[in-house]
Scaffold this motif. Sequence first.
Motif, PDB file in Angstrom:
ATOM      1  N   UNK A  85      -4.573 -13.715   6.246  1.00 41.10           N
ATOM      2  CA  UNK A  85      -5.660 -13.267   5.378  1.00 41.10           C
ATOM      3  C   UNK A  85      -5.768 -11.766   5.231  1.00 41.10           C
ATOM      4  N   UNK A  86      -4.688 -11.032   5.580  1.00 42.27           N
ATOM      5  CA  UNK A  86      -4.754  -9.572   5.511  1.00 42.27           C
ATOM      6  C   UNK A  86      -4.619  -9.044   4.085  1.00 42.27           C
ATOM      7  N   UNK A  87      -4.033  -9.830   3.193  1.00 37.63           N
ATOM      8  CA  UNK A  87      -3.777  -9.347   1.841  1.00 37.63           C
ATOM      9  C   UNK A  87      -4.942  -9.612   0.888  1.00 37.63           C
ATOM     10  N   UNK A  88      -5.684 -10.672   1.135  1.00 37.28           N
ATOM     11  CA  UNK A  88      -6.736 -11.071   0.192  1.00 37.28           C
ATOM     12  C   UNK A  88      -7.782  -9.983  -0.054  1.00 37.28           C
ATOM     13  N   UNK A  89      -8.327  -9.350   0.993  1.00 39.13           N
ATOM     14  CA  UNK A  89      -9.342  -8.323   0.736  1.00 39.13           C
ATOM     15  C   UNK A  89      -8.823  -7.162  -0.118  1.00 39.13           C
ATOM     16  N   UNK A  90      -7.556  -6.776   0.132  1.00 35.48           N
ATOM     17  CA  UNK A  90      -6.981  -5.664  -0.631  1.00 35.48           C
ATOM     18  C   UNK A  90      -6.770  -6.063  -2.082  1.00 35.48           C
ATOM     19  N   UNK A  91      -6.247  -7.286  -2.280  1.00 30.24           N
ATOM     20  CA  UNK A  91      -6.016  -7.776  -3.640  1.00 30.24           C
ATOM     21  C   UNK A  91      -7.328  -7.861  -4.405  1.00 30.24           C
ATOM     22  N   UNK A  92      -8.338  -8.417  -3.773  1.00 32.75           N
ATOM     23  CA  UNK A  92      -9.643  -8.547  -4.442  1.00 32.75           C
ATOM     24  C   UNK A  92     -10.208  -7.171  -4.801  1.00 32.75           C
ATOM     25  N   UNK A  93     -10.042  -6.212  -3.887  1.00 25.68           N
ATOM     26  CA  UNK A  93     -10.556  -4.866  -4.155  1.00 25.68           C
ATOM     27  C   UNK A  93      -9.871  -4.250  -5.369  1.00 25.68           C
ATOM     28  N   UNK A  94      -8.552  -4.484  -5.494  1.00 29.54           N
ATOM     29  CA  UNK A  94      -7.803  -3.910  -6.609  1.00 29.54           C
ATOM     30  C   UNK A  94      -8.031  -4.670  -7.913  1.00 29.54           C
ATOM     31  N   UNK A  95      -7.996  -5.984  -7.840  1.00 32.29           N
ATOM     32  CA  UNK A  95      -7.986  -6.786  -9.064  1.00 32.29           C
ATOM     33  C   UNK A  95      -9.364  -7.152  -9.591  1.00 32.29           C
ATOM     34  N   UNK A  96     -10.382  -7.103  -8.745  1.00 27.08           N
ATOM     35  CA  UNK A  96     -11.721  -7.447  -9.231  1.00 27.08           C
ATOM     36  C   UNK A  96     -12.213  -6.466 -10.282  1.00 27.08           C
TER      37      UNK A  96
END
Length: 469
Positions: free
Chosen positions: A334-345
């Motif tokens: 689950x290390x990638x999800x927070x970063x992806x959400x921060x960028x793509x949201x």
Amino acid sequence: MKHERKRPGLLLSLLTIVGIIVILLVGSKNSVPTVILMLINMILLMALCVWGLHIPYKEVELDLLGGLREAIIAPLILICSGLLIASWIQCGTVPMLIYYGLGWMNVKWILVASFLLCAVLCSCIGTSWGTAGTVGIACVSVGVSMGVPLEMMVGAVLSGAIFGDKLSPLSDTTILASSTSEINIFSHVRAMATTAIPTLVLCCVGYYLLGLRYVNLEMNTALIEQVRTALAENFNFSVVLLIPMVLIITLSLCKIPALPTLLTAAFSGSLLAMLVQGDSPSAIFTAMNKGCVFSTGVEMVDTMLSKGGVTSMMSTVATVMVALALGGLLKSGGFLEPIVHFLTDRVRTDCGLILVTILSGLILTSLVPTFTVVMVLMGGMFRDKYDERKIHRSMLSRSMEDATTIVLPFVPWNASCIYYMGLFGLTTMSFAPYTFFCWGNLIISVLCTCCGLFVRKVRTPEEMLPGAD
């Protein structure tokens, strides 16, 4: 006492990624092998998962194996690439390309010829380092002896080598980009071709115009003839030696999977080595295993041809496998999800998502000395987001390569840049302005994305399946 499994937040995820990058940077600076650095990162990440996030060790193992299982085809293709390179050299296909390529060079066309020759050769063998270190050295030596500036020749050679590395189905970057995006390798190649081919044409025009400045220089044919004579004395050239190239192109166009395509092209080369060059089966299979070794009496030619083999790929295979395992753990932990959400949201359009992908890749490539880590991270970060917006994953894999393969020569602390500068005896990055394909392809890719050109959408549910075309 049993603890509840935790999910990392944005801060912990960022610190984890930064930690991986720092270990790679420090280790690379101290000449620690990449695979060792990757194993250190994997061990530390496993410890964080077990003791920090309370993930049972059995699940951590499954996460590691999951990362390998998703892209196990990548190491197999790399092994087949080693077979192919060796068989194509042994049968004379690669030497014939070099022989005739050097034969039609002249001063006005030296930059264009060097660019195209390296592009064709690298497309066949799939390694920009190998191309630059073989026929690239020959082209640069010829050009400099004619009075063309070193940095211009290096720029043309690297442009061609990186074009071939980007589009070749044998290239480790191409294999890894398609594997981590979970799409068919030839679908990935076709997506890249939409922006790479126009860039190739523009590069030819640019190098031709640049070459006109040196049209009055005398051509030193001694070096070219020395190389061509050595090649002609050691190989029998025939049009049938193009059969392996025709095979790989035909099978690719017919959408035959990469593994059988590479094996067919490799063993067709082995057959031609026996029929055309008169090599024994034992010599051919030894070359396919350990690589080709030649003693022609011309050091440059020996360097050009002593390549390939399964064993030459083992270091790359090991690095890729550890990187894939690490990527599986980052994704499942689950290390990638927070970063992806921060960028793509904050992204509202298809264009925005692709541009964010390219920007993320450029930042990671500038920081991480190993492209395998960048691609594994990006594949895990963005796959699901592309699926959500019904953007074909070939757009993800293309963007990943646009942000890694073509910018590696411009990152002074990256192994590729260090290798190229050492190879050609450069002390500064004076070649960068003349590496037309690298920055030209990036610009064209961004412009096409902004204009909505060559952005493929998913048409059927089957196109979203792993390994789909």
